[in-house]
Design a protein around this motif. Structure first.
Motif, mmCIF file in Angstrom:
data_model
loop_
_atom_site.group_PDB
_atom_site.id
_atom_site.type_symbol
_atom_site.label_atom_id
_atom_site.label_comp_id
_atom_site.label_asym_id
_atom_site.label_seq_id
_atom_site.Cartn_x
_atom_site.Cartn_y
_atom_site.Cartn_z
ATOM 1 N N PRO A 1 0.720 -1.144 0.022
ATOM 2 C CA PRO A 1 0.286 -0.201 -0.042
ATOM 3 C C PRO A 1 0.881 1.340 0.071
ATOM 4 O O PRO A 1 2.229 0.694 0.718
ATOM 5 C CB PRO A 1 -0.625 -0.140 0.724
ATOM 6 N N SER A 2 0.386 2.464 -1.039
ATOM 7 C CA SER A 2 1.258 3.787 -0.609
ATOM 8 C C SER A 2 1.253 3.914 0.405
ATOM 9 O O SER A 2 0.669 4.026 0.792
ATOM 10 C CB SER A 2 0.876 4.272 -1.602
ATOM 11 N N PHE A 3 2.511 4.931 0.146
ATOM 12 C CA PHE A 3 2.587 6.001 2.116
ATOM 13 C C PHE A 3 1.910 7.181 1.545
ATOM 14 O O PHE A 3 2.056 7.909 2.736
ATOM 15 C CB PHE A 3 4.105 6.220 2.670
ATOM 16 N N VAL A 4 1.255 7.227 0.301
ATOM 17 C CA VAL A 4 1.563 8.780 0.112
ATOM 18 C C VAL A 4 0.297 9.974 0.773
ATOM 19 O O VAL A 4 0.189 10.511 1.466
ATOM 20 C CB VAL A 4 0.630 8.706 -1.323
ATOM 21 N N PRO A 5 -0.897 8.864 1.235
ATOM 22 C CA PRO A 5 -2.187 8.667 2.279
ATOM 23 C C PRO A 5 -1.030 9.554 3.099
ATOM 24 O O PRO A 5 -2.181 10.716 4.221
ATOM 25 C CB PRO A 5 -3.435 7.781 2.406
ATOM 26 N N HIS A 6 -0.108 9.121 4.072
ATOM 27 C CA HIS A 6 0.355 9.914 5.381
ATOM 28 C C HIS A 6 1.030 10.681 5.114
ATOM 29 O O HIS A 6 1.606 11.218 6.563
ATOM 30 C CB HIS A 6 0.737 8.065 5.675
ATOM 31 N N VAL A 7 1.280 11.293 4.228
ATOM 32 C CA VAL A 7 2.052 12.437 4.074
ATOM 33 C C VAL A 7 1.059 13.850 4.808
ATOM 34 O O VAL A 7 0.319 14.079 3.998
ATOM 35 C CB VAL A 7 3.072 12.730 3.007
ATOM 36 N N LYS A 8 1.137 14.340 5.611
ATOM 37 C CA LYS A 8 0.391 15.461 5.990
ATOM 38 C C LYS A 8 0.985 16.562 5.589
ATOM 39 O O LYS A 8 0.082 17.856 5.587
ATOM 40 C CB LYS A 8 -0.198 14.697 7.167
ATOM 41 N N HIS A 9 1.730 17.164 5.891
ATOM 42 C CA HIS A 9 3.072 18.278 6.194
ATOM 43 C C HIS A 9 4.467 18.362 5.595
ATOM 44 O O HIS A 9 4.970 17.877 5.438
ATOM 45 C CB HIS A 9 3.585 18.570 8.205
ATOM 46 N N LEU A 10 4.481 18.815 4.860
ATOM 47 C CA LEU A 10 5.021 19.301 3.774
ATOM 48 C C LEU A 10 6.031 20.164 3.541
ATOM 49 O O LEU A 10 5.576 21.431 4.025
ATOM 50 C CB LEU A 10 4.708 19.028 1.987
ATOM 51 N N PHE A 11 7.158 20.512 3.577
ATOM 52 C CA PHE A 11 8.311 21.662 4.058
ATOM 53 C C PHE A 11 8.967 21.372 3.013
ATOM 54 O O PHE A 11 10.262 20.380 2.164
ATOM 55 C CB PHE A 11 9.201 21.617 4.593
ATOM 56 N N ILE A 12 9.243 22.342 1.382
ATOM 57 C CA ILE A 12 9.904 22.089 0.477
ATOM 58 C C ILE A 12 10.980 23.232 0.254
ATOM 59 O O ILE A 12 11.075 24.467 0.956
ATOM 60 C CB ILE A 12 8.815 22.191 -0.445
ATOM 61 N N ARG A 13 12.225 22.984 0.382
ATOM 62 C CA ARG A 13 13.280 24.850 -0.103
ATOM 63 C C ARG A 13 13.703 23.960 -1.503
ATOM 64 O O ARG A 13 14.242 22.792 -1.454
ATOM 65 C CB ARG A 13 14.163 24.335 1.168
ATOM 66 N N GLU A 14 13.935 25.619 -2.127
ATOM 67 C CA GLU A 14 14.598 26.172 -3.106
ATOM 68 C C GLU A 14 15.844 25.821 -2.333
ATOM 69 O O GLU A 14 16.205 26.380 -1.563
ATOM 70 C CB GLU A 14 13.824 26.309 -4.313
ATOM 71 N N SER A 15 16.748 25.549 -4.094
ATOM 72 C CA SER A 15 18.233 25.612 -3.717
ATOM 73 C C SER A 15 18.861 27.164 -4.094
ATOM 74 O O SER A 15 18.186 27.860 -5.155
ATOM 75 C CB SER A 15 19.299 24.556 -4.277
ATOM 76 N N ARG A 16 19.435 27.254 -3.221
ATOM 77 C CA ARG A 16 20.262 29.311 -3.970
ATOM 78 C C ARG A 16 21.814 29.134 -4.339
ATOM 79 O O ARG A 16 21.964 30.026 -5.295
ATOM 80 C CB ARG A 16 20.748 29.847 -2.580
ATOM 81 N N GLY A 17 22.075 27.868 -5.234
ATOM 82 C CA GLY A 17 23.223 27.930 -6.028
ATOM 83 C C GLY A 17 23.388 27.557 -7.227
ATOM 84 O O GLY A 17 21.934 27.820 -7.858
ATOM 85 N N GLY A 18 24.291 28.231 -8.114
ATOM 86 C CA GLY A 18 24.078 27.950 -9.902
ATOM 87 C C GLY A 18 23.903 29.363 -10.106
ATOM 88 O O GLY A 18 23.530 30.184 -8.859
ATOM 89 N N LEU A 19 23.417 29.545 -10.971
ATOM 90 C CA LEU A 19 23.228 30.565 -11.235
ATOM 91 C C LEU A 19 21.602 31.057 -11.517
ATOM 92 O O LEU A 19 20.958 29.859 -11.775
ATOM 93 C CB LEU A 19 23.544 31.070 -13.228
#
Length: 500
Positions: free
Chosen positions: A155-173
């Motif tokens: 069974p998929s773990f996807v339904p259990h994800v309730k809180h998401l923190f996403i961060r974009e990188s600052r490196g590169g151009l």
């Protein structure tokens, strides 16, 4: 010994546990009779079958016992959940403790016990997901695609994800491809049960139209939204993004930057979300109950909310307001917004910076808390108390310097609500600076009638203690100390102004 766990029999009432010892020295069976838990789903299809008991053992039990041998029901699911929850709940609610649990290995070990434990442990393993560019982010995207494409038999773990923190990188151009730009469609299309979303370091202009649409449509149903250190081209771009999240109940804007302001001066320009005209400005989230802002275009966002709420005449329902880095520019808008909130506001957090030393009187002059008559909690942060200048020895009797933080006294003097909790975060330069605070005026205000309902007064002296600072506060606010409501903490102030 082996502990055998057997299926729950629905409909039975909870009884005291009974212990049946099988004659075999290696088998121990605990039996419980439990009702089906209404707070937990019926997991009987995925629970492991009971360990079979041989006919010889059954015969031995029947010959030595006068009671009839029956099937043994399973230990109640609530007990399993309590065990796993005890391991999963962090000691504190900081971001690092929530997303990076120190006892992750223990929870993983619990998931290996049985399919039932796997289901219960997954709820804690995947509840908080923190992603950034690099191996962790890429591996999670690959795992997500593997499950959503039907490549796994589990069974998929996807339904259990309730809180998401996403961060974009600052490196590169700046024009190089960004990790989040490619990952957003997969994340937004798969994580459909999210309760809260925190996005950090996202530059809206760097996202493709496909990623922008995925962000606003896929995450549309979240209840908590936090944008931290994000960048938008204009203020209206930020407002249009926020307005798409109609069901948001808690909104935090922390360090959000906009290149320029294009909010119209005329409040009539704010039109209904149902209008199809190009460039229409959406209304604020209709279920908003908690608002937190710091280092953002505070006055522009509050102006947008006031104008939209006034336009359709709906009742203002924000109950918790958190404002950090409050300055002279934003103070007038904050004062008007507090007046509009009126009786709906129940909890207020105000954070000041070093500018409050010189501009405190002007800032406080715009804030009148007499309209918030049902306010229950008030918390003030960042009260810096600088060192006093050396005395002028040119005169024989130089006048004493005026007390410091008098604007704080004026701010609290405007409270008319029966507050239950008050906290102040002081940052004195030294012991002499702390002693120069306007404790006399503050004590006079707190002795007034509106403050008789106080149950907790916390004073945080955020500096190294020499053993005397806490005693000074207790001495200066002796009446609160005698009432047993004063609590003085000396040391680092780990409380967050912007926390949802």
């Amino acid at each position: 010994m082996a502990i055998t766990l057997i299926n729950t029999v629905p409909g039975l009432h909870l009884q005291s546990p009974s212990l049946s010892i099988i004659t075999s020295p290696i088998t121990l069976v605990h039996s419980w009779k439990s009702p089906q838990s209404p707070a937990f789903p019926d997991l009987s299809p995925i629970l492991p079958l009971p360990t079979p008991v041989s006919s010889v053992l059954q015969h031995r039990v029947s010959t030595k016992s006068t009671s009839r041998v029956t099937s043994f029901p399973r230990i109640p699911p609530e007990l399993f959940l309590d065990i796993i929850s005890f391991l999963a709940v962090p000691d504190s609610s900081t971001v690092s403790d929530i997303y990076d649990q120190s006892n992750l290995a223990d929870i993983c070990n619990c998931s290996l016990v049985s399919r039932f434990w796997l289901y219960a442990a997954r709820d804690h393993l995947w509840r908080y997901v923190r992603l950034g560019s690099g191996r962790r982010g890429n591996n999670f995207i690959e795992l997500l695609q593997h499950y959503t494409s039907g490549g796994s038999t589990l069974p998929s773990f996807v339904p259990h994800v309730k809180h998401l923190f996403i961060r974009e990188s600052r490196g590169g151009l700046s024009w190089n491809p960004k990790w989040l730009n490619a990952a957003l469609p997969t994340l937004a299309g798969s994580l459909v049960n999210l309760h809260s979303l925190e996005a950090e370091r996202i530059t809206w202009e760097y996202l493709s139209s496909n990623s922008r649409d995925a962000f606003m449509k896929g995450f549309k149903g979240v209840r908590k939204l936090a944008l931290r250190v994000c960048e938008f081209r204009t203020t209206l771009d930020m407002i249009r993004v926020i307005g798409e999240f109609e069901d948001v109940e808690a909104l935090a804007l922390d360090g959000v930057r906009c290149e320029w302001d294009d909010v119209p001066a005329d409040s009539e320009v704010f039109v209904s979300r149902a209008c199809d005209m190009l460039g229409a400005i959406p209304k604020p989230p209709r279920k908003l109950r908690e608002l937190a802002m710091r280092g953002t275009r505070t006055r522009h966002v509050l102006k947008w909310m006031r104008a939209a709420m006034k336009h359709d005449g709906r009742r203002v329902t924000v109950e918790v307001l958190r404002l950090g880095a409050l300055g002279v520019k934003s103070a007038p808008a904050v004062g008007k917004f507090l007046k509009m909130l009126g009786a709906s506001l129940k909890e207020l957090h105000l954070g000041f910076d070093a500018a409050f030393i010189d501009d405190g009187d002007e800032i406080v002059s715009h804030i009148d808390l007499s309209h918030n008559k049902v306010l229950r909690e008030m918390h003030v942060y960042g009260l810096i108390i600088p060192s006093l200048p050396p005395p002028d020895l040119s005169g024989l009797h130089p006048p004493p310097p005026p007390p410091q933080l008098m604007p704080l006294t004026a701010l609290l003097d405007g409270v008319r609500a029966p507050l239950r909790a008050l906290s102040l975060a002081l940052h004195p330069a030294d012991l002499h600076a702390l002693s120069s605070m306007d404790f006399e005026g503050l004590a006079h205000v707190l002795d007034g009638k509106p403050w008789t309902t106080l149950e907790d007064v916390q004073v945080v002296v955020a500096t190294e203690d020499d053993g005397r600072m806490g005693g000074i506060v207790n001495q200066k606010l002796d009446r609160l100390f005698e009432r047993g409501v004063l609590r003085v903490d000396v040391g680092f102030d780990d409380r967050e102004v912007i926390l949802i």
